[in-house]
Write an enzyme that holds these catalytic residues in place. Structure first.
Site, PDB file in Angstrom:
ATOM      1  N   ASP A 188      61.851   9.004   7.992  1.00 37.66           N
ATOM      2  CA  ASP A 188      62.165   8.143   6.851  1.00 37.66           C
ATOM      3  C   ASP A 188      61.297   6.881   6.826  1.00 37.66           C
ATOM      4  O   ASP A 188      60.858   6.402   7.864  1.00 37.66           O
ATOM      5  CB  ASP A 188      63.630   7.700   6.908  1.00 37.66           C
ATOM      6  CG  ASP A 188      64.599   8.809   6.537  1.00 37.66           C
ATOM      7  OD1 ASP A 188      64.136   9.923   6.208  1.00 37.66           O
ATOM      8  OD2 ASP A 188      65.818   8.571   6.588  1.00 37.66           O
ATOM      9  N   ASP A 189      61.086   6.356   5.631  1.00 36.60           N
ATOM     10  CA  ASP A 189      60.519   5.023   5.371  1.00 36.60           C
ATOM     11  C   ASP A 189      58.994   4.978   5.340  1.00 36.60           C
ATOM     12  O   ASP A 189      58.401   3.904   5.476  1.00 36.60           O
ATOM     13  CB  ASP A 189      61.030   3.977   6.376  1.00 36.60           C
ATOM     14  CG  ASP A 189      62.534   3.816   6.359  1.00 36.60           C
ATOM     15  OD1 ASP A 189      63.149   4.194   5.337  1.00 36.60           O
ATOM     16  OD2 ASP A 189      63.102   3.325   7.342  1.00 36.60           O
TER      17      ASP A 189
ATOM     18  N   HIS B 219      67.077   5.818   0.691  1.00 39.10           N
ATOM     19  CA  HIS B 219      67.033   4.824   1.751  1.00 39.10           C
ATOM     20  C   HIS B 219      68.457   4.314   1.976  1.00 39.10           C
ATOM     21  O   HIS B 219      69.113   3.880   1.030  1.00 39.10           O
ATOM     22  CB  HIS B 219      66.102   3.684   1.340  1.00 39.10           C
ATOM     23  CG  HIS B 219      65.918   2.629   2.373  1.00 39.10           C
ATOM     24  ND1 HIS B 219      65.433   2.894   3.632  1.00 39.10           N
ATOM     25  CD2 HIS B 219      66.152   1.285   2.332  1.00 39.10           C
ATOM     26  CE1 HIS B 219      65.366   1.775   4.322  1.00 39.10           C
ATOM     27  NE2 HIS B 219      65.816   0.789   3.560  1.00 39.10           N
TER      28      HIS B 219
END
Length: 271
Positions: A10-11, A119
């Site tokens: 993620d991210d 998110h």
């Protein structure tokens, strides 16, 4: 038969250290999906390098992280959750943000995302969830991306604190999202693994990772948040580097083999 799991970083796009870690792990075959913050400061410049990897690339819908000093500030996650469940989110604001983020993803990659998630899992919140699904239908018709499901996977051996957090995340919208996805014919992963408090260094993450691999079932998704370096020295950055070191370690191959797991892109037969 091996258990196929998606290992999802993620991210991507938040900073260069995260991007480098994702690209390196993708090249090693240690992650099979990468979720990108399409309005993040490094997203567009590193999209081409990520596109060359054999991974699913997803849009990491953001309504709670301030990614740029020039953009309007986002609410805190706590405030966003409260507003969502109180029915106080502005539909026009949600739609405008989704349009910006989907447009930025398509501009960077020249195509639709392989999947969509959120998110801090905001894609499943009421008021956001419905508009995410509407965007998918409007933009992609019969070729819609798959969605991340957040219902917790098996929790055998997982400490109480992490188990509670996993259940809370699932309780914030996984059931409603799964029902709507099934109704609309969208694929999802089976269950979510990888939930913890982003602390404890390499040893604790390694212990948790072995438990998640033991608990994994075919079609589950294991989320992670690795980064190549931790230049800002923050606790979160140090833990991201700890995750990278564990995921890049030769030991991971042994743990995968011992648990009958295969890191895979989402199977075509996923529910």
């Amino acid at each position: 038969m091996s258990k196929r799991i998606v290992v999802c970083g993620d991210d991507f796009g938040m900073n260069a250290d995260i991007d480098e870690g994702m690209i390196a792990l993708a090249g090693m075959g240690r992650i099979s999906a990468v979720s990108g913050l399409s309005l993040g400061p490094t997203f567009a410049q590193n999209a081409g390098r990520l596109a060359a990897q054999n991974v699913d690339i997803g849009l990491h819908v953001n309504f709670s992280e301030n990614l740029s000093a020039d953009a309007a500030p986002m609410p805190s996650l706590r405030k966003l959750i409260f507003s969502a469940y109180a029915g106080r989110l502005d539909p026009a604001w949600i739609d405008a943000q989704l349009n910006l983020q989907f447009d930025a993803f398509e501009a960077a990659f020249g195509r639709a995302p392989d999947y969509v998630d959120g998110h801090q899992h905001v894609h499943q919140l009421p008021g956001i969830r419905e508009q995410v699904l509407a965007q998918l239908k409007r933009r992609y018709g019969d070729a819609m991306p798959w969605l991340r499901q957040t219902a917790p996977g098996a929790l055998c051996g997982i400490p109480l604190k992490e188990s509670i957090k996993a259940r809370i995340i699932g309780a914030l919208g996984s059931g409603a999202l799964a029902r709507q996805a099934q109704q609309d014919g969208l694929r999802t992963n089976r269950r979510l693994l990888g939930v913890y408090g982003f602390e404890g260094g390499k040893r604790r993450y390694a212990d948790l990772l072995q438990n998640w691999l033991f608990n994994a079932r075919d079609g589950d998704l294991l989320m992670c948040h690795p980064a190549m370096d931790c230049k800002d020295g923050s606790p979160m950055s140090r833990q991201r580097r700890a995750e990278f070191d564990v995921l890049a370690s030769p030991k991971l191959g042994e743990w995968i083999s011992a648990n009958g797991v295969r890191i895979s892109r989402l199977p075509a037969t996923a529910r």
